[in-house]
Design a protein around this motif. Structure first.
Motif, PDB file in Angstrom:
ATOM      1  N   GLN A  77      43.234  -4.716  -7.854  1.00  0.00           N
ATOM      2  CA  GLN A  77      42.660  -4.000  -6.770  1.00  0.00           C
ATOM      3  C   GLN A  77      41.839  -3.123  -7.157  1.00  0.00           C
ATOM      4  O   GLN A  77      42.546  -2.108  -7.525  1.00  0.00           O
ATOM      5  CB  GLN A  77      43.361  -3.951  -5.615  1.00  0.00           C
ATOM      6  CG  GLN A  77      42.698  -3.059  -4.701  1.00  0.00           C
ATOM      7  CD  GLN A  77      41.971  -3.980  -3.552  1.00  0.00           C
ATOM      8  OE1 GLN A  77      42.633  -4.925  -3.015  1.00  0.00           O
ATOM      9  NE2 GLN A  77      40.658  -3.604  -3.458  1.00  0.00           N
ATOM     10  N   ILE A  78      40.455  -3.179  -7.098  1.00  0.00           N
ATOM     11  CA  ILE A  78      39.550  -1.776  -7.293  1.00  0.00           C
ATOM     12  C   ILE A  78      39.736  -0.798  -6.305  1.00  0.00           C
ATOM     13  O   ILE A  78      39.495  -1.319  -5.204  1.00  0.00           O
ATOM     14  CB  ILE A  78      38.217  -2.318  -7.489  1.00  0.00           C
ATOM     15  CG1 ILE A  78      38.016  -3.227  -8.751  1.00  0.00           C
ATOM     16  CG2 ILE A  78      37.339  -1.107  -7.897  1.00  0.00           C
ATOM     17  CD1 ILE A  78      36.563  -3.841  -8.914  1.00  0.00           C
ATOM     18  N   LEU A  79      40.006   0.259  -6.335  1.00  0.00           N
ATOM     19  CA  LEU A  79      40.288   1.215  -5.354  1.00  0.00           C
ATOM     20  C   LEU A  79      38.853   1.797  -4.980  1.00  0.00           C
ATOM     21  O   LEU A  79      37.950   1.680  -5.527  1.00  0.00           O
ATOM     22  CB  LEU A  79      41.043   2.389  -6.077  1.00  0.00           C
ATOM     23  CG  LEU A  79      42.284   2.098  -6.448  1.00  0.00           C
ATOM     24  CD1 LEU A  79      42.898   3.288  -7.172  1.00  0.00           C
ATOM     25  CD2 LEU A  79      43.236   1.884  -5.256  1.00  0.00           C
ATOM     26  N   GLY A  80      38.982   2.709  -4.049  1.00  0.00           N
ATOM     27  CA  GLY A  80      37.535   3.369  -3.426  1.00  0.00           C
ATOM     28  C   GLY A  80      37.089   2.703  -2.171  1.00  0.00           C
ATOM     29  O   GLY A  80      36.447   1.758  -2.009  1.00  0.00           O
ATOM     30  N   LEU A  81      37.173   3.668  -1.201  1.00  0.00           N
ATOM     31  CA  LEU A  81      36.385   3.380   0.009  1.00  0.00           C
ATOM     32  C   LEU A  81      35.088   3.673   0.296  1.00  0.00           C
ATOM     33  O   LEU A  81      34.443   3.043   0.835  1.00  0.00           O
ATOM     34  CB  LEU A  81      37.368   4.016   1.409  1.00  0.00           C
ATOM     35  CG  LEU A  81      38.558   3.164   1.950  1.00  0.00           C
ATOM     36  CD1 LEU A  81      39.640   3.297   1.067  1.00  0.00           C
ATOM     37  CD2 LEU A  81      38.860   3.860   3.515  1.00  0.00           C
ATOM     38  N   ASP A  82      34.815   4.942  -0.126  1.00  0.00           N
ATOM     39  CA  ASP A  82      33.315   5.339   0.202  1.00  0.00           C
ATOM     40  C   ASP A  82      32.673   5.243  -1.273  1.00  0.00           C
ATOM     41  O   ASP A  82      32.966   5.430  -2.288  1.00  0.00           O
ATOM     42  CB  ASP A  82      33.458   6.587   0.930  1.00  0.00           C
ATOM     43  CG  ASP A  82      33.952   7.663   0.029  1.00  0.00           C
ATOM     44  OD1 ASP A  82      34.042   7.723  -1.102  1.00  0.00           O
ATOM     45  OD2 ASP A  82      34.793   8.403   0.839  1.00  0.00           O
ATOM     46  N   GLY A  83      31.073   5.324  -1.206  1.00  0.00           N
ATOM     47  CA  GLY A  83      30.398   5.301  -2.347  1.00  0.00           C
ATOM     48  C   GLY A  83      28.842   5.421  -1.958  1.00  0.00           C
ATOM     49  O   GLY A  83      28.352   5.288  -0.558  1.00  0.00           O
ATOM     50  N   VAL A 130      21.154   4.990  -1.517  1.00  0.00           N
ATOM     51  CA  VAL A 130      21.667   4.579  -0.036  1.00  0.00           C
ATOM     52  C   VAL A 130      23.268   5.041  -0.170  1.00  0.00           C
ATOM     53  O   VAL A 130      23.965   5.512  -1.238  1.00  0.00           O
ATOM     54  CB  VAL A 130      21.782   2.866   0.229  1.00  0.00           C
ATOM     55  CG1 VAL A 130      20.465   2.503   0.279  1.00  0.00           C
ATOM     56  CG2 VAL A 130      22.435   2.351  -1.244  1.00  0.00           C
ATOM     57  N   LEU A 131      23.831   5.021   0.951  1.00  0.00           N
ATOM     58  CA  LEU A 131      25.279   5.331   0.972  1.00  0.00           C
ATOM     59  C   LEU A 131      25.947   4.086   2.064  1.00  0.00           C
ATOM     60  O   LEU A 131      25.191   3.277   2.599  1.00  0.00           O
ATOM     61  CB  LEU A 131      25.747   6.461   1.723  1.00  0.00           C
ATOM     62  CG  LEU A 131      25.104   6.756   3.430  1.00  0.00           C
ATOM     63  CD1 LEU A 131      26.178   6.435   4.238  1.00  0.00           C
ATOM     64  CD2 LEU A 131      24.487   8.287   3.458  1.00  0.00           C
ATOM     65  N   LEU A 132      27.080   3.998   1.675  1.00  0.00           N
ATOM     66  CA  LEU A 132      27.920   2.840   2.478  1.00  0.00           C
ATOM     67  C   LEU A 132      28.812   3.294   3.570  1.00  0.00           C
ATOM     68  O   LEU A 132      29.505   4.241   3.478  1.00  0.00           O
ATOM     69  CB  LEU A 132      28.796   2.475   1.503  1.00  0.00           C
ATOM     70  CG  LEU A 132      28.225   1.779   0.128  1.00  0.00           C
ATOM     71  CD1 LEU A 132      29.314   1.182  -0.986  1.00  0.00           C
ATOM     72  CD2 LEU A 132      27.018   0.771   0.475  1.00  0.00           C
ATOM     73  N   HIS A 133      28.922   2.240   4.534  1.00  0.00           N
ATOM     74  CA  HIS A 133      30.177   2.360   5.571  1.00  0.00           C
ATOM     75  C   HIS A 133      30.960   1.274   5.148  1.00  0.00           C
ATOM     76  O   HIS A 133      30.789   0.151   4.778  1.00  0.00           O
ATOM     77  CB  HIS A 133      29.416   1.892   6.928  1.00  0.00           C
ATOM     78  CG  HIS A 133      30.336   1.645   8.055  1.00  0.00           C
ATOM     79  ND1 HIS A 133      31.620   1.051   7.996  1.00  0.00           N
ATOM     80  CD2 HIS A 133      30.507   2.725   9.257  1.00  0.00           C
ATOM     81  CE1 HIS A 133      32.197   1.228   9.183  1.00  0.00           C
ATOM     82  NE2 HIS A 133      31.768   2.143   9.759  1.00  0.00           N
ATOM     83  N   PRO A 134      32.176   1.865   5.068  1.00  0.00           N
ATOM     84  CA  PRO A 134      33.263   0.973   4.253  1.00  0.00           C
ATOM     85  C   PRO A 134      34.063  -0.247   5.068  1.00  0.00           C
ATOM     86  O   PRO A 134      34.715  -0.937   4.432  1.00  0.00           O
ATOM     87  CB  PRO A 134      34.219   1.928   3.919  1.00  0.00           C
ATOM     88  CG  PRO A 134      34.397   2.922   5.021  1.00  0.00           C
ATOM     89  CD  PRO A 134      32.879   3.090   5.461  1.00  0.00           C
ATOM     90  N   ALA A 153      27.187  12.151  -4.615  1.00  0.00           N
ATOM     91  CA  ALA A 153      28.431  12.519  -3.924  1.00  0.00           C
ATOM     92  C   ALA A 153      28.622  12.745  -2.727  1.00  0.00           C
ATOM     93  O   ALA A 153      29.535  12.552  -1.931  1.00  0.00           O
ATOM     94  CB  ALA A 153      29.178  13.695  -5.031  1.00  0.00           C
ATOM     95  N   GLU A 154      27.603  13.802  -2.119  1.00  0.00           N
ATOM     96  CA  GLU A 154      27.580  13.970  -0.812  1.00  0.00           C
ATOM     97  C   GLU A 154      27.226  12.716   0.236  1.00  0.00           C
ATOM     98  O   GLU A 154      28.043  12.813   1.049  1.00  0.00           O
ATOM     99  CB  GLU A 154      26.422  15.007  -0.618  1.00  0.00           C
ATOM    100  CG  GLU A 154      26.512  16.446  -0.943  1.00  0.00           C
ATOM    101  CD  GLU A 154      25.570  17.331  -1.164  1.00  0.00           C
ATOM    102  OE1 GLU A 154      25.627  18.627  -0.831  1.00  0.00           O
ATOM    103  OE2 GLU A 154      24.347  16.934  -1.185  1.00  0.00           O
ATOM    104  N   GLY A 155      26.511  12.005  -0.345  1.00  0.00           N
ATOM    105  CA  GLY A 155      26.465  10.789   0.376  1.00  0.00           C
ATOM    106  C   GLY A 155      27.629   9.876   0.635  1.00  0.00           C
ATOM    107  O   GLY A 155      27.930   9.273   1.606  1.00  0.00           O
ATOM    108  N   ALA A 156      28.487   9.686  -0.562  1.00  0.00           N
ATOM    109  CA  ALA A 156      29.732   9.042  -0.581  1.00  0.00           C
ATOM    110  C   ALA A 156      30.483   9.664   0.199  1.00  0.00           C
ATOM    111  O   ALA A 156      31.375   8.932   1.202  1.00  0.00           O
ATOM    112  CB  ALA A 156      30.264   9.114  -1.978  1.00  0.00           C
ATOM    113  N   ALA A 157      31.001  11.033   0.188  1.00  0.00           N
ATOM    114  CA  ALA A 157      31.635  11.552   1.198  1.00  0.00           C
ATOM    115  C   ALA A 157      31.719  11.610   2.595  1.00  0.00           C
ATOM    116  O   ALA A 157      32.777  11.569   3.278  1.00  0.00           O
ATOM    117  CB  ALA A 157      31.896  13.407   0.825  1.00  0.00           C
ATOM    118  N   ILE A 158      30.438  11.242   3.105  1.00  0.00           N
ATOM    119  CA  ILE A 158      30.259  11.441   4.572  1.00  0.00           C
ATOM    120  C   ILE A 158      30.648  10.200   5.325  1.00  0.00           C
ATOM    121  O   ILE A 158      31.163  10.118   6.345  1.00  0.00           O
ATOM    122  CB  ILE A 158      28.555  11.476   4.865  1.00  0.00           C
ATOM    123  CG1 ILE A 158      28.534  12.101   6.216  1.00  0.00           C
ATOM    124  CG2 ILE A 158      27.853  10.272   4.696  1.00  0.00           C
ATOM    125  CD1 ILE A 158      27.258  12.472   6.632  1.00  0.00           C
TER     126      ILE A 158
END
Length: 343
Positions: free
Chosen positions: A59-65, A85-89, A142-147
């Motif tokens: 399983q690849i980890l990570g919720l946001d990106g 772009v940024l993602l909604h998980p 990184a800021e985009g991923a964090a939100i």
């Protein structure tokens, strides 16, 4: 593609960095070439056990990106290849009763990247187009991923669930962690008075610099008594809580009559004393919350740009350094988000 993934459950020994098959983009989806992701507590939970979360190994980890659109339907009129772009998980079904009334975060068939399907600690991810939002031009990846997780969670807690007003006072537990720090930033931008707690003096000073009105050193001060002293014996209107059992008694005692406690976590345990007499006599409200809808993420982004709110990135690691990044998160010493740079 290169990715960080778990092969079992335990410690960092089950977390590997290596080659995994790239995602196949389905019609209506967007494939994103990721440039950054940030760590969340659930990454540790997935590594440690993943109990109760349906997933397959590896399983690849990570919720946001956040990253750049690599491939998209030619008919898409809102997004384009090469766009930042940024993602909604959260992947919602769009058809259940909750989705149909706009509550996609309550979807009966909800899936989260990094939990139920492969996540963002990888070079590529493919998600439905509605889960992809333009990244503000002056924000880092990184800021985009964090939100997309911490700030979205804090936004729903404060704005949607607690319906906090500018003249109110909020108590935020465990400042320095991603959700609590996001809560402080958003609450101050909303005009509220903020009281924060931590067991680390350094974190409290950093919180002051970000606008905290009153700080409480939980290692030597009685939280409830200090809150009452700071509010003239009244108590706070809102408690913003993601710690759980260890702080529950103090949280309940800190509330004004008719106050609201909104919670999104239970890192110290999920079976606190209910304190039912206090709950009904003082007419308190306890509200559960998690993540937020795609619509709320759009609102949050607009709010952050209007008020100059940007996620705090404490440290960035390379994808190959994912073990060190996980160790940093597990230590609880961080102030802000821990990011992964994905080459």
């Amino acid at each position: 593609m290169k990715a960080a993934f778990i092969t079992g459950h335990g410690g960092n020994d089950v977390v590997q960095v290596g080659e995994r098959p790239g995602p196949e983009r389905a019609p209506g989806e967007v494939r994103v070439r990721l440039h950054a992701a940030t760590l969340n507590r659930v990454d540790l939970y997935m590594r440690d056990s993943g109990a109760g979360i349906t997933h397959r190994l590896p399983q690849i980890l990570g919720l946001d990106g956040a990253g750049v659109i690599d491939e998209i339907d030619a008919s898409d009129a809102l997004l384009q290849p090469g766009q930042r772009v940024l993602l909604h998980p959260g992947i919602a079904c769009g058809r259940c009763e909750f989705c149909l009334r706009g509550g996609d975060v309550l979807c009966a068939h909800y899936q989260l990247i990094g939990e139920h399907r492969d996540g963002t600690f990888a070079q590529f991810v493919s998600v439905p187009a509605r889960n992809v939002l333009p990244l503000p031009d002056d924000w880092s990846f990184a800021e985009g991923a964090a939100i997309g997780v911490n700030h979205l969670t804090a936004w729903r807690m404060l704005v949607t669930q607690a319906q906090m007003q500018p003249w109110e006072t909020v108590l935020i537990f465990g400042i320095g962690g991603g959700v609590s720090l996001a809560g402080l930033q958003l609450a101050k931008a909303l005009g509220a008075r903020c009281i924060v707690t931590s067991r680390h003096a350094g974190k409290l000073e950093q919180a002051r610099a970000l606008g905290a009105d009153h700080v409480i050193d939980a290692s030597r001060e009685d939280i409830a008594k200090t809150v009452l002293a700071a509010t003239g014996g009244r108590g706070v209107d809102v408690v913003f809580e993601n710690v759980g059992e260890a702080v529950w008694p103090a949280a309940m005692k800190s509330l004004v009559r008719g106050g609201r406690l909104v919670t999104c976590g239970a890192t110290s345990g999920d079976q606190p004393g209910a304190d039912l007499r206090r709950l009904f006599i003082r007419q308190l409200r306890v509200i559960g919350s998690t993540l937020g809808t795609v619509s709320e993420l759009h609102d949050l982004l607009a709010f952050c740009q209007r008020h100059g709110v940007r996620p705090v990135i404490e440290q960035t690691f390379a994808l190959d350094q994912v073990h060190a990044a996980l160790d940093r998160l597990e230590s609880g010493e961080q102030f802000g988000k821990i990011a992964l740079a994905i080459d």
